[in-house]
Design an enzyme around this catalytic site. Structure first.
Site, PDB file in Angstrom:
ATOM      1  N   LEU A 136      52.104  54.176 -72.945  1.00 60.43           N
ATOM      2  CA  LEU A 136      53.300  54.426 -73.737  1.00 60.43           C
ATOM      3  C   LEU A 136      52.883  55.265 -74.938  1.00 60.43           C
ATOM      4  O   LEU A 136      51.787  55.087 -75.473  1.00 60.43           O
ATOM      5  CB  LEU A 136      53.925  53.113 -74.236  1.00 60.43           C
ATOM      6  CG  LEU A 136      54.531  52.171 -73.191  1.00 60.43           C
ATOM      7  CD1 LEU A 136      54.973  50.873 -73.868  1.00 60.43           C
ATOM      8  CD2 LEU A 136      55.694  52.809 -72.462  1.00 60.43           C
ATOM      9  N   ASP A 137      53.751  56.165 -75.376  1.00 59.32           N
ATOM     10  CA  ASP A 137      53.454  56.955 -76.570  1.00 59.32           C
ATOM     11  C   ASP A 137      53.278  56.039 -77.776  1.00 59.32           C
ATOM     12  O   ASP A 137      53.827  54.933 -77.824  1.00 59.32           O
ATOM     13  CB  ASP A 137      54.591  57.938 -76.865  1.00 59.32           C
ATOM     14  CG  ASP A 137      54.719  59.015 -75.804  1.00 59.32           C
ATOM     15  OD1 ASP A 137      53.732  59.257 -75.087  1.00 59.32           O
ATOM     16  OD2 ASP A 137      55.811  59.616 -75.708  1.00 59.32           O
ATOM     17  N   LYS A 138      52.545  56.518 -78.762  1.00 59.36           N
ATOM     18  CA  LYS A 138      52.289  55.739 -79.974  1.00 59.36           C
ATOM     19  C   LYS A 138      53.574  55.254 -80.626  1.00 59.36           C
ATOM     20  O   LYS A 138      53.670  54.097 -81.063  1.00 59.36           O
ATOM     21  CB  LYS A 138      51.483  56.582 -80.971  1.00 59.36           C
ATOM     22  CG  LYS A 138      51.148  55.868 -82.263  1.00 59.36           C
ATOM     23  CD  LYS A 138      50.337  56.768 -83.180  1.00 59.36           C
ATOM     24  CE  LYS A 138      50.030  56.067 -84.505  1.00 59.36           C
ATOM     25  NZ  LYS A 138      49.234  56.922 -85.421  1.00 59.36           N
TER      26      LYS A 138
END
Length: 334
Positions: A154-156
């Protein structure tokens, strides 16, 4: 997969810049941030500290005030310390675990594994991998030393559910499920504007942007296949603007997939300045509001247990900061 090294400069050196008269009075680091796409002042200062920036042939300080007419040469890239995974005691919201897998509700702001950052701490510390190593001690090694246990990401700035493999067999079987599109992932996203169709599918291929290397794009040919389905949950006409709350499902897992696909429809995810969302939303005679993260949450995850084959399904509601933001704009309905 995204290269964990930050994109700072073009690959050929030295790189030359001329200081124009209108740039007189600027600090050296400030000037260079304006000249180099997708870099930070901290990274430029690192470059200057390593004496890889020359002004009229001589090393200079970041605080140097330019007069106009100077010739600036950049000799190379920042020398970065190696990325590494390390056990750190960081709180985790464990949704499920057994001997083979764990499902974690990741908080926004946490990188999944070591990656980009201006300092060694920013690049290596505070990651989900580090927290997992402290919690479980051992994870699968299929993904390599930097990504133990990591089957997907998942993106930050995205919160929500992620499944982790504790051993190599579980990792390989989960990876096969992702490849066969057996794993089902559902997200909740708030986007700018009214999405016209109640539901739809975006199937534009995704490539890295040639100019802004931290971005992905649908505007290049020959990219990787990407499929995103969306369904409108609610349209909100607010004094802060128009918004649409979406349920999003993805058949593929490309870098920034949901963000770049929705932006390609001219409906960027709220908070996602990288893809065109405003940093602040204003209302007449009122203070503006902003969201310091993307309004994107991995709300549901379904897969088959890698050992038993049983169907496992998990869901988590929006985190409090997203609920509060949604309440603010709904309270401001026109």
């Amino acid at each position: 997969m995204l290269d964990p090294r930050p994109f700072l400069l073009v690959e050929t050196f030295p790189k030359h810049f001329s200081v124009k008269a209108e740039d007189a009075g600027k600090r050296l680091d400030q000037f260079l941030v304006g000249q180099i796409a997708d870099t930070s002042r901290a990274r430029v200062q690192q470059l200057i500290d390593e004496q890889k920036v020359l002004v009229n042939g001589a090393a200079a300080k970041a605080s140097l005030r330019l007069r106009g007419g100077e010739r600036i040469a950049i000799l190379g890239e920042v020398k970065l310390s190696p990325l590494r995974a390390m056990a750190e005691e960081i709180p985790l919201d464990i949704v499920y675990e057994d001997d083979d897998v764990a499902v974690v509700n990741k908080a926004a702001g946490m990188m999944v594994h070591a990656g980009a950052g201006a300092t060694e701490d920013e690049r290596n510390r505070g990651t989900l991998v580090n927290a997992l190593l402290h919690r479980f001690g051992h994870l699968s090694g299929v993904g390599g030393e930097l990504r133990p246990g990591i089957v997907h990401r998942l993106d930050k700035a995205t919160s929500g559910l992620i499944v982790v493999a504790k051993n190599d067999e579980a990792h390989r079987k989960l990876a096969a499920q992702f490849a066969r599109r057996v794993v089902k992932k559902t997200y909740i996203a708030l986007v700018h504007g009214f999405v016209k169709q109640d539901r739809g599918t975006i199937s534009s291929s995704i490539s890295r942007d040639r100019v802004r290397r931290t971005r992905m794009t649908t505007n290049r040919s020959g990219g990787r296949e990407a499929i995103t389905h969306y369904a409108v949950q609610k349209r909100i006409d607010s004094k802060f603007g128009k918004f649409t709350l979406l349920e999003v499902r993805i058949d593929t897992g490309r870098t920034h997939q949901i963000r770049v696909h929705l932006a390609s429809l001219r409906h960027p995810v709220v908070g996602d300045a990288l893809y065109g969302a405003p940093r602040e939303m204003s209302a007449k005679n009122e203070a503006g509001i902003s969201l310091p993260r993307n309004f994107l949450h991995a709300a549901a995850l379904r897969f088959q247990h890698p050992r038993s084959g049983d169907a496992l399904s998990f869901a988590r509601p929006l985190p409090e900061e997203l609920k509060e933001f949604l309440h603010k704009i709904e309270a401001g309905n026109t």
